[in-house]
Design a protein around this motif. Sequence first.
Motif, PDB file in Angstrom:
ATOM      1  N   GLU A   1      25.995 -18.362 -35.300  1.00  0.00           N
ATOM      2  CA  GLU A   1      26.811 -19.355 -35.529  1.00  0.00           C
ATOM      3  C   GLU A   1      26.517 -19.583 -37.025  1.00  0.00           C
ATOM      4  O   GLU A   1      25.555 -19.276 -37.578  1.00  0.00           O
ATOM      5  CB  GLU A   1      26.293 -20.462 -34.938  1.00  0.00           C
ATOM      6  CG  GLU A   1      26.782 -20.645 -33.513  1.00  0.00           C
ATOM      7  CD  GLU A   1      28.062 -20.390 -33.167  1.00  0.00           C
ATOM      8  OE1 GLU A   1      29.042 -20.844 -33.799  1.00  0.00           O
ATOM      9  OE2 GLU A   1      28.295 -19.851 -32.030  1.00  0.00           O
ATOM     10  N   GLU A   2      27.595 -20.188 -37.722  1.00  0.00           N
ATOM     11  CA  GLU A   2      27.907 -20.199 -39.118  1.00  0.00           C
ATOM     12  C   GLU A   2      26.774 -20.997 -39.744  1.00  0.00           C
ATOM     13  O   GLU A   2      26.335 -20.914 -41.047  1.00  0.00           O
ATOM     14  CB  GLU A   2      29.153 -21.116 -39.262  1.00  0.00           C
ATOM     15  CG  GLU A   2      29.684 -21.030 -40.862  1.00  0.00           C
ATOM     16  CD  GLU A   2      29.867 -19.769 -41.547  1.00  0.00           C
ATOM     17  OE1 GLU A   2      30.025 -19.643 -42.697  1.00  0.00           O
ATOM     18  OE2 GLU A   2      30.423 -18.964 -40.618  1.00  0.00           O
ATOM     19  N   VAL A   3      26.039 -21.926 -39.153  1.00  0.00           N
ATOM     20  CA  VAL A   3      24.887 -22.767 -39.775  1.00  0.00           C
ATOM     21  C   VAL A   3      23.705 -22.080 -40.277  1.00  0.00           C
ATOM     22  O   VAL A   3      23.099 -22.227 -41.174  1.00  0.00           O
ATOM     23  CB  VAL A   3      24.454 -23.928 -38.764  1.00  0.00           C
ATOM     24  CG1 VAL A   3      23.887 -23.454 -37.398  1.00  0.00           C
ATOM     25  CG2 VAL A   3      23.761 -24.989 -39.339  1.00  0.00           C
TER      26      VAL A   3
ATOM     27  N   TYR B   1      19.154 -11.122 -27.975  1.00  0.00           N
ATOM     28  CA  TYR B   1      18.305 -10.554 -27.109  1.00  0.00           C
ATOM     29  C   TYR B   1      16.768 -10.745 -27.542  1.00  0.00           C
ATOM     30  O   TYR B   1      15.962 -11.320 -26.628  1.00  0.00           O
ATOM     31  CB  TYR B   1      18.489  -9.304 -26.558  1.00  0.00           C
ATOM     32  CG  TYR B   1      17.740  -8.860 -25.444  1.00  0.00           C
ATOM     33  CD1 TYR B   1      17.719  -9.254 -24.117  1.00  0.00           C
ATOM     34  CD2 TYR B   1      16.941  -7.640 -25.633  1.00  0.00           C
ATOM     35  CE1 TYR B   1      16.982  -8.696 -23.052  1.00  0.00           C
ATOM     36  CE2 TYR B   1      15.862  -7.286 -24.840  1.00  0.00           C
ATOM     37  CZ  TYR B   1      16.074  -7.823 -23.484  1.00  0.00           C
ATOM     38  OH  TYR B   1      15.132  -7.441 -22.449  1.00  0.00           O
ATOM     39  N   CYS B   2      16.714  -9.970 -28.565  1.00  0.00           N
ATOM     40  CA  CYS B   2      15.236 -10.041 -29.015  1.00  0.00           C
ATOM     41  C   CYS B   2      14.708 -11.350 -29.459  1.00  0.00           C
ATOM     42  O   CYS B   2      13.601 -11.830 -29.045  1.00  0.00           O
ATOM     43  CB  CYS B   2      15.262  -9.134 -30.421  1.00  0.00           C
ATOM     44  SG  CYS B   2      15.801  -7.439 -30.157  1.00  0.00           S
ATOM     45  N   PHE B   3      15.470 -12.062 -30.003  1.00  0.00           N
ATOM     46  CA  PHE B   3      15.320 -13.627 -30.499  1.00  0.00           C
ATOM     47  C   PHE B   3      14.946 -14.585 -29.505  1.00  0.00           C
ATOM     48  O   PHE B   3      13.997 -15.093 -29.531  1.00  0.00           O
ATOM     49  CB  PHE B   3      16.212 -13.978 -31.235  1.00  0.00           C
ATOM     50  CG  PHE B   3      15.596 -15.391 -32.206  1.00  0.00           C
ATOM     51  CD1 PHE B   3      14.741 -15.378 -32.889  1.00  0.00           C
ATOM     52  CD2 PHE B   3      16.581 -16.477 -31.578  1.00  0.00           C
ATOM     53  CE1 PHE B   3      14.199 -16.556 -33.776  1.00  0.00           C
ATOM     54  CE2 PHE B   3      15.895 -17.587 -32.260  1.00  0.00           C
ATOM     55  CZ  PHE B   3      14.796 -17.555 -33.393  1.00  0.00           C
TER      56      PHE B   3
ATOM     57  N   ILE C   1      18.901 -22.584 -20.298  1.00  0.00           N
ATOM     58  CA  ILE C   1      20.171 -23.265 -21.299  1.00  0.00           C
ATOM     59  C   ILE C   1      19.636 -23.447 -22.762  1.00  0.00           C
ATOM     60  O   ILE C   1      20.508 -22.748 -23.674  1.00  0.00           O
ATOM     61  CB  ILE C   1      20.762 -24.246 -20.600  1.00  0.00           C
ATOM     62  CG1 ILE C   1      21.538 -23.807 -19.189  1.00  0.00           C
ATOM     63  CG2 ILE C   1      21.623 -25.263 -21.600  1.00  0.00           C
ATOM     64  CD1 ILE C   1      21.682 -25.518 -18.145  1.00  0.00           C
ATOM     65  N   PRO C   2      18.600 -24.173 -22.851  1.00  0.00           N
ATOM     66  CA  PRO C   2      18.387 -24.321 -24.022  1.00  0.00           C
ATOM     67  C   PRO C   2      17.828 -23.143 -24.858  1.00  0.00           C
ATOM     68  O   PRO C   2      18.081 -22.876 -26.113  1.00  0.00           O
ATOM     69  CB  PRO C   2      17.150 -25.382 -24.501  1.00  0.00           C
ATOM     70  CG  PRO C   2      16.725 -25.435 -22.778  1.00  0.00           C
ATOM     71  CD  PRO C   2      17.893 -25.028 -21.879  1.00  0.00           C
ATOM     72  N   ILE C   3      17.167 -22.158 -24.300  1.00  0.00           N
ATOM     73  CA  ILE C   3      16.940 -20.753 -24.842  1.00  0.00           C
ATOM     74  C   ILE C   3      17.943 -20.186 -25.267  1.00  0.00           C
ATOM     75  O   ILE C   3      18.141 -19.578 -26.286  1.00  0.00           O
ATOM     76  CB  ILE C   3      16.054 -20.075 -23.958  1.00  0.00           C
ATOM     77  CG1 ILE C   3      14.797 -20.744 -23.605  1.00  0.00           C
ATOM     78  CG2 ILE C   3      15.906 -18.701 -24.116  1.00  0.00           C
ATOM     79  CD1 ILE C   3      13.928 -20.127 -22.180  1.00  0.00           C
ATOM     80  N   ALA C   4      19.170 -20.135 -24.249  1.00  0.00           N
ATOM     81  CA  ALA C   4      20.280 -19.526 -24.889  1.00  0.00           C
ATOM     82  C   ALA C   4      21.041 -20.181 -25.921  1.00  0.00           C
ATOM     83  O   ALA C   4      21.573 -19.471 -27.132  1.00  0.00           O
ATOM     84  CB  ALA C   4      21.484 -19.401 -23.623  1.00  0.00           C
ATOM     85  N   CYS C   5      21.093 -21.362 -25.791  1.00  0.00           N
ATOM     86  CA  CYS C   5      21.740 -22.205 -27.096  1.00  0.00           C
ATOM     87  C   CYS C   5      20.943 -21.871 -28.372  1.00  0.00           C
ATOM     88  O   CYS C   5      21.600 -21.643 -29.377  1.00  0.00           O
ATOM     89  CB  CYS C   5      21.697 -23.809 -26.786  1.00  0.00           C
ATOM     90  SG  CYS C   5      22.565 -24.114 -25.463  1.00  0.00           S
ATOM     91  N   ILE C   6      19.831 -22.119 -28.295  1.00  0.00           N
ATOM     92  CA  ILE C   6      18.970 -21.660 -29.597  1.00  0.00           C
ATOM     93  C   ILE C   6      19.130 -20.215 -30.048  1.00  0.00           C
ATOM     94  O   ILE C   6      19.536 -19.909 -31.372  1.00  0.00           O
ATOM     95  CB  ILE C   6      17.616 -22.229 -29.415  1.00  0.00           C
ATOM     96  CG1 ILE C   6      17.378 -23.540 -29.221  1.00  0.00           C
ATOM     97  CG2 ILE C   6      16.595 -21.493 -30.525  1.00  0.00           C
ATOM     98  CD1 ILE C   6      15.784 -23.803 -28.851  1.00  0.00           C
ATOM     99  N   ALA C   7      18.774 -19.062 -29.151  1.00  0.00           N
ATOM    100  CA  ALA C   7      18.991 -18.036 -29.643  1.00  0.00           C
ATOM    101  C   ALA C   7      20.427 -17.563 -30.080  1.00  0.00           C
ATOM    102  O   ALA C   7      20.624 -16.931 -31.172  1.00  0.00           O
ATOM    103  CB  ALA C   7      18.714 -16.933 -28.350  1.00  0.00           C
TER     104      ALA C   7
END
Length: 125
Positions: A27-29, A60-62, A15-21
Amino acid sequence: MELSTQIIWLFTLAIPIACIAWTVTHEEVFKEPREYCLKRCHQGKTVAERKFFYLFTCEYCFSHYVTIAMLIITKYTLLFADWRGYLIAGFALVFVANIYMSLFALIRIDLKKVRIEAENEEAKK
């Protein structure tokens, strides 16, 4: 660690891996750094430069690099307690994280479609 506990950790750590990637690559930020990386990955002078900057534009790479960081932080292994466990955990986490990101992308597309349809209905009235 029992296999059931390892599986729970697998789906939780993804979950945090997906959120960060996702955040870094979509995202705009992070829009300005991402645009810079896109420019460098298309206009880089060397293959290494282009590939390096591409890593920050592809979820995917990130996610592989975020996973490596997460494995270092948590020392999570899957099935084996040695280097093989880290290898299996790494690829499993990337796989699950990318499923999460794909589902999130589908949900966002569906929500955007519903919003556009509602706006079109309002415009017709």
